[in-house]
Scaffold this motif. Structure first.
Motif, PDB file in Angstrom:
ATOM      1  N   ARG A  56       9.943  14.977   1.515  1.00 24.09           N
ATOM      2  CA  ARG A  56       8.839  14.624   0.619  1.00 24.09           C
ATOM      3  C   ARG A  56       7.559  15.311   1.076  1.00 24.09           C
ATOM      4  O   ARG A  56       7.234  15.311   2.261  1.00 24.09           O
ATOM      5  CB  ARG A  56       8.612  13.109   0.591  1.00 24.09           C
ATOM      6  N   SER A  67      12.569  13.256   5.571  1.00 26.69           N
ATOM      7  CA  SER A  67      12.069  12.508   4.416  1.00 26.69           C
ATOM      8  C   SER A  67      12.176  13.303   3.117  1.00 26.69           C
ATOM      9  O   SER A  67      12.255  12.732   2.034  1.00 26.69           O
ATOM     10  CB  SER A  67      10.609  12.113   4.632  1.00 26.69           C
ATOM     11  N   ARG A  95       3.387  15.725  -0.230  1.00 27.82           N
ATOM     12  CA  ARG A  95       2.318  15.375  -1.173  1.00 27.82           C
ATOM     13  C   ARG A  95       1.133  16.305  -0.933  1.00 27.82           C
ATOM     14  O   ARG A  95       0.698  16.511   0.201  1.00 27.82           O
ATOM     15  CB  ARG A  95       1.864  13.922  -1.013  1.00 27.82           C
ATOM     16  N   TRP A  97      14.202  17.771  -2.757  1.00 26.92           N
ATOM     17  CA  TRP A  97      12.924  17.294  -2.223  1.00 26.92           C
ATOM     18  C   TRP A  97      12.097  16.637  -3.320  1.00 26.92           C
ATOM     19  O   TRP A  97      12.239  16.972  -4.492  1.00 26.92           O
ATOM     20  CB  TRP A  97      12.121  18.455  -1.636  1.00 26.92           C
ATOM     21  N   ARG A  98      11.233  15.734  -2.917  1.00 29.96           N
ATOM     22  CA  ARG A  98      10.268  15.141  -3.845  1.00 29.96           C
ATOM     23  C   ARG A  98       8.911  15.780  -3.577  1.00 29.96           C
ATOM     24  O   ARG A  98       8.308  15.561  -2.527  1.00 29.96           O
ATOM     25  CB  ARG A  98      10.178  13.628  -3.658  1.00 29.96           C
TER      26      ARG A  98
END
Length: 276
Positions: free
Chosen positions: A101, A99, A103, A132-133
């Motif tokens: 990602r 993914s 958070r 990447w986020r």
């Protein structure tokens, strides 16, 4: 302040913020609330409480923010940041390879030093995180401290508390007698007004949560409720960092300490928690 006014204030703070105001905190009440009273042209704290009793929402908010604002500094208690860098982040880089990602939530972020400390550590992994986020969300119930956090402007005293000189030079620019963090790092972090007593569902899910030195101000029931809500917004391989003086023992069976990683907790699968 009369005993009845002190009790009214204590009840108000518990309802609005979860803060437990014990009888021995009279000095703290005076130091933080007398300036608010004087700014409003009031001579005593009893007069300020009278305004609060009239449900003056602006006054209520100002008082709650003043009583719940706590100090913060960069890389406070280095251990959690060392664990994040050496243990948690490498795991996530492997587990989230598909993914790309991650958070992260910095709860009770105050003036932003914790969130920006994490952003600086992630900046060191720029090559590994290419494509990447990365999202860091800092929350606090105080609009005033969040405004300072968004500005990313700190005094000489603030940058001297815990911030390595090489990071100061790399990520900050001098502005007069203060230092402003780089736009690149400010773009990584978003700050939102949020009360830990509220529903967490609107925040989304987080791989990592830093909720340090917050639970110590709550009673046992509120601590347990916050922890239960935290588990619900974390994946099974999520990570929760609590303060050195905080624990989940006796509060929830949905979280357990990670061996040899002080302050780090991981979710317990529902099936295991039901057997505990």
């Amino acid at each position: 302040m009369s005993p009845s006014d002190f009790q009214f204030l204590a009840d108000l703070l518990k309802t609005r913020s979860g803060l437990i105001l014990s009888a021995d905190k009279g000095y703290l009440v005076e130091s933080r609330l007398l300036p608010i009273a004087r700014k409003r042209g009031l001579n005593t704290l009893d007069a300020l409480v009278a305004v609060l009793r009239r449900k003056d929402e602006a006054a209520v908010r100002e008082v709650v923010e003043a009583m719940t604002t706590n100090e913060s500094f960069f890389f406070r208690d280095n251990t959690p940041f060392d664990i994040f860098k050496s243990h948690v982040l490498p795991h996530l880089l492997a587990a989230r390879a598909a993914s790309k990602r991650i958070r992260i939530w910095s709860a009770a972020a105050s003036t932003g030093q914790e969130a920006y400390s994490l952003a600086m550590l992630l900046a060191e992994q720029k090559a590994a995180l290419a494509g990447w986020r990365i999202e860091i969300v800092g929350t606090d119930l105080s609009a005033d401290v969040l405004a300072r956090a968004r500005a990313g402007l700190y005094t000489q005293f603030e940058v001297q508390r815990g911030l390595p000189i090489q990071m100061l030079v790399k990520h900050f620019k001098k502005e007069g007698d203060q230092w402003r963090i780089s736009p690149e790092l400010r773009d990584v972090v978003q700050f939102r007004e949020f009360n830990l007593l509220d529903n967490f569902s609107g925040l989304g899910r987080f791989d990592i949560v830093f909720c340090r030195n917050v639970l110590i101000y709550f009673d046992q029931t509120t601590k347990a409720a916050v922890l239960e809500r935290l588990v619900k917004i974390m994946p099974e391989d999520g990570s929760l960092f609590l303060g050195a003086a905080e624990t989940v023992l006796g509060l929830t069976n949905r979280l357990r300490p990670v061996k040899d990683r002080r302050g780090l907790y991981e979710p317990v699968p529902v099936a295991q928690a039901m057997l505990a």
